[in-house]
Design an enzyme around this catalytic site. Structure first.
Site, PDB file in Angstrom:
ATOM      1  N   SER A 181     112.137  73.166 -61.831  1.00 11.93           N
ATOM      2  CA  SER A 181     111.853  74.514 -61.339  1.00 11.93           C
ATOM      3  C   SER A 181     111.786  75.489 -62.515  1.00 11.93           C
ATOM      4  CB  SER A 181     112.899  74.901 -60.290  1.00 11.93           C
ATOM      5  OG  SER A 181     112.343  75.846 -59.417  1.00 11.93           O
ATOM      6  N   LYS A 199     109.946  74.944 -66.308  1.00 16.19           N
ATOM      7  CA  LYS A 199     109.086  75.778 -67.151  1.00 16.19           C
ATOM      8  C   LYS A 199     109.620  75.698 -68.586  1.00 16.19           C
ATOM      9  CE  LYS A 199     109.066  79.293 -63.385  1.00 16.19           C
ATOM     10  NZ  LYS A 199     108.279  78.715 -62.338  1.00 16.19           N
ATOM     11  N   GLN A 228     103.217  82.084 -56.095  1.00 10.36           N
ATOM     12  CA  GLN A 228     103.717  82.916 -57.193  1.00 10.36           C
ATOM     13  C   GLN A 228     102.606  83.132 -58.220  1.00 10.36           C
ATOM     14  OE1 GLN A 228     107.206  81.399 -59.330  1.00 10.36           O
ATOM     15  NE2 GLN A 228     107.822  83.544 -59.514  1.00 10.36           N
ATOM     16  N   GLU A 270     110.157  89.137 -61.342  1.00 10.29           N
ATOM     17  CA  GLU A 270     111.291  88.383 -60.802  1.00 10.29           C
ATOM     18  C   GLU A 270     112.387  88.117 -61.819  1.00 10.29           C
ATOM     19  OE1 GLU A 270     110.421  84.746 -58.603  1.00 10.29           O
ATOM     20  OE2 GLU A 270     112.452  84.046 -58.992  1.00 10.29           O
ATOM     21  N   TRP A 289     104.460  78.015 -52.837  1.00  9.19           N
ATOM     22  CA  TRP A 289     104.920  79.086 -53.736  1.00  9.19           C
ATOM     23  C   TRP A 289     104.784  78.684 -55.210  1.00  9.19           C
ATOM     24  CZ3 TRP A 289     105.626  84.008 -54.082  1.00  9.19           C
ATOM     25  CH2 TRP A 289     106.446  84.551 -55.078  1.00  9.19           C
ATOM     26  N   HIS A 341     113.459  70.686 -52.773  1.00  6.70           N
ATOM     27  CA  HIS A 341     113.083  71.158 -54.109  1.00  6.70           C
ATOM     28  C   HIS A 341     114.075  70.601 -55.144  1.00  6.70           C
ATOM     29  CE1 HIS A 341     111.535  73.830 -57.117  1.00  6.70           C
ATOM     30  NE2 HIS A 341     112.550  74.661 -57.098  1.00  6.70           N
TER      31      HIS A 341
HETATM   32  C1  MCU Z   1     109.881  76.999 -59.793  1.00  8.39           C
HETATM   33  O1  MCU Z   1     110.743  77.953 -60.352  1.00  8.39           O
HETATM   34  C2  MCU Z   1     111.256  79.065 -59.693  1.00  8.39           C
HETATM   35  C3  MCU Z   1     110.200  79.993 -59.173  1.00  8.39           C
HETATM   36  O2  MCU Z   1     109.300  80.329 -60.215  1.00  8.39           O
HETATM   37  C4  MCU Z   1     110.878  81.243 -58.667  1.00  8.39           C
HETATM   38  O3  MCU Z   1     109.948  82.140 -58.087  1.00  8.39           O
HETATM   39  C5  MCU Z   1     111.956  80.939 -57.670  1.00  8.39           C
HETATM   40  O4  MCU Z   1     112.701  82.106 -57.492  1.00  8.39           O
HETATM   41  O5  MCU Z   1     112.832  79.991 -58.190  1.00  8.39           O
HETATM   42  C6  MCU Z   1     112.289  78.767 -58.589  1.00  8.39           C
HETATM   43  C7  MCU Z   1     113.477  77.985 -59.073  1.00  8.39           C
HETATM   44  O6  MCU Z   1     113.838  78.012 -60.211  1.00  8.39           O
HETATM   45  O7  MCU Z   1     114.220  77.373 -58.123  1.00  8.39           O
HETATM   46  C8  MCU Z   1     115.402  76.717 -58.487  1.00  8.39           C
END
Ligand code: MCU
Length: 386
Positions: free
Chosen positions: A201, A205, A247, A255, A299, A335
């Site tokens: 997530s 990145k 997103q 964010e 998303w 996720h």
């Molecule tokens: C995939 O990473 C993020 C996403 O970019 C955000 O918009 C969301 O708030 O959180 C995701 C994440 O890190 O989930 C654990």
């Protein structure tokens, strides 16, 4: 194929970095195979300087600068399972702790997977295969609670001049310092020539940026990294225009502090970026890359991540190592839990790139129903570099 240094582009010319208003808009994903000065790549050896250019552009417009390594500034000390890495520069000093889990089988020195925060891969299977697992404490290096986390963390204590730098590149810098410590033999049971990086997530990145910006990392596995990671800004914008809840660049800069503070300038202008994230993925080429995504996550730019991965893979094709890059998309509700269906794909990349044993890594699959408009997104051709 593994680089001997963090970044081999020292001898390359830096690209011009025009301000936003002077950048032309390009609706398609930019051509990975043309230098910023218009020259087409013809030789495999040209890739190093193309890679350098894209890395410069990425840092200048999006991430912030990754500070260059300072010789002699890093030391590491192992105490039980804790590797303490100390970095000193400009009369200041920081330390961070990485947890090292050694495998129960195999023979030292072991290859290792570094998890941003932690690894969400099939860790038990990795350990059982003779691969160590190391946790990198990214939140200590640069905080990522929300917008108020700007300039917080050890990176900014060491580099007070780097205000506004994004958390992703600060983490990538920290991973490089951990690699320095491993390369110096701070944890003799770890083989610093066979390191992977992963994360899920937001931390996926970060894993992508860590692998993209350090050529000593043999294998990069971003997991469900989505927009800002494996997905392309332009294609995520197109998903949004099509009415999807995805997103976008515009949203992501509000964010959290993953990107440099000035990146918000591009909120309405992703098409003016001289690169897109297919080229960020391709910074890893010709080293190993496995992009793991979850088609259930609109998303995260499920369709965008697919188009981006297909475009990125052309770099490995051009370099004659197509199966060095894999893309796997599978729909599931949890996720960051690695589905059993993707576990053998991870092991194949780990076997080949970390253990050096042959494995079938020509993995390009999605269970998404995406019609990919190649003419729209990739109107360029892929050279067979000599
Ligand atoms: C995939 O990473 C993020 C996403 O970019 C955000 O918009 C969301 O708030 O959180 C995701 C994440 O890190 O989930 C654990």
């Amino acid at each position: 194929m593994l680089g001997a240094v963090e970044h081999s582009g020292a001898a390359c010319r830096d690209p011009a970095l025009p301000a936003l208003a002077a950048l032309p808009a390009t609706a398609a994903l930019p051509d990975p195979f043309v230098m910023a000065d218009g020259q087409r790549l013809t030789r495999k050896a040209d890739w190093a300087c193309r890679r350098h250019e894209v890395s410069r552009q990425l840092q200048a417009y999006e991430l912030g600068e990754k500070p260059a390594p300072v010789p002699g500034s890093v030391s590491g000390k192992l105490d039980g399972k804790t590797l303490t890495v100390t970095v000193s520069t400009g009369g200041r000093s920081i330390s961070f702790n990485a947890n090292v889990q050694l495998p129960s089988t195999g023979q030292a020195p072991y290859p290792a997977v570094i998890g941003i925060g932690r690894s969400f891969l099939n860790n038990a299977e990795l350990l059982a295969r003779g691969v160590a697992v190391i946790d990198f404490p990214n939140n200590d290096i640069a905080d990522q609670q929300n917008g108020s986390s700007r300039n917080k963390g050890k990176f900014f204590e060491l580099h007070p001049e780097a205000q506004g730098t994004g958390a992703l590149v600060a983490w990538a810098w920290g991973v490089s310092r951990l690699v320095d410590a491993l390369a110096q033999g701070a944890a003799p049971a770890i083989d610093a020539r066979h390191l992977g990086v992963t994360g899920c997530s937001r931390n996926g990145k970060g894993a992508l940026m860590a692998g993209a910006l350090d050529e000593r990392i043999a294998l990069t596995i971003p997991q469900e990294s989505g927009s800002g990671g494996s997905a392309a800004w332009r294609v995520s914008d197109a998903q949004k225009v099509a009415g999807q809840n995805v997103q976008t660049l515009r949203q992501i800069v509000t964010e959290n502090v993953w990107f440099r503070s000035s990146f918000g300038e591009f909120s309405e202008a992703a098409a003016r970026l001289p690169y897109d994230h297919h080229q960020v993925l391709a910074l890893v080429a010709p080293r190993g890359l496995l992009v793991i995504e979850n088609t259930a996550m609109e998303w995260l730019g499920n369709q965008s991540a697919w188009v981006s991965a297909l475009a990125a893979r052309e770099a490995w094709v051009a370099l004659g190592v197509a199966d060095g890059m894999g893309a796997s998309q599978f729909s599931h509700p949890d996720h960051c839990r690695l589905p059993a269906e993707q576990s053998p794909e991870v092991l194949a990349f780990v076997d080949r790139f970390l253990k050096g044993t042959p494995a079938k890594t020509d993995i390009v699959r999605t269970d998404g129903k995406f019609a990919v408009d190649r003419q729209r997104w990739m109107p360029w051709s892929t050279p067979a570099l000599k």
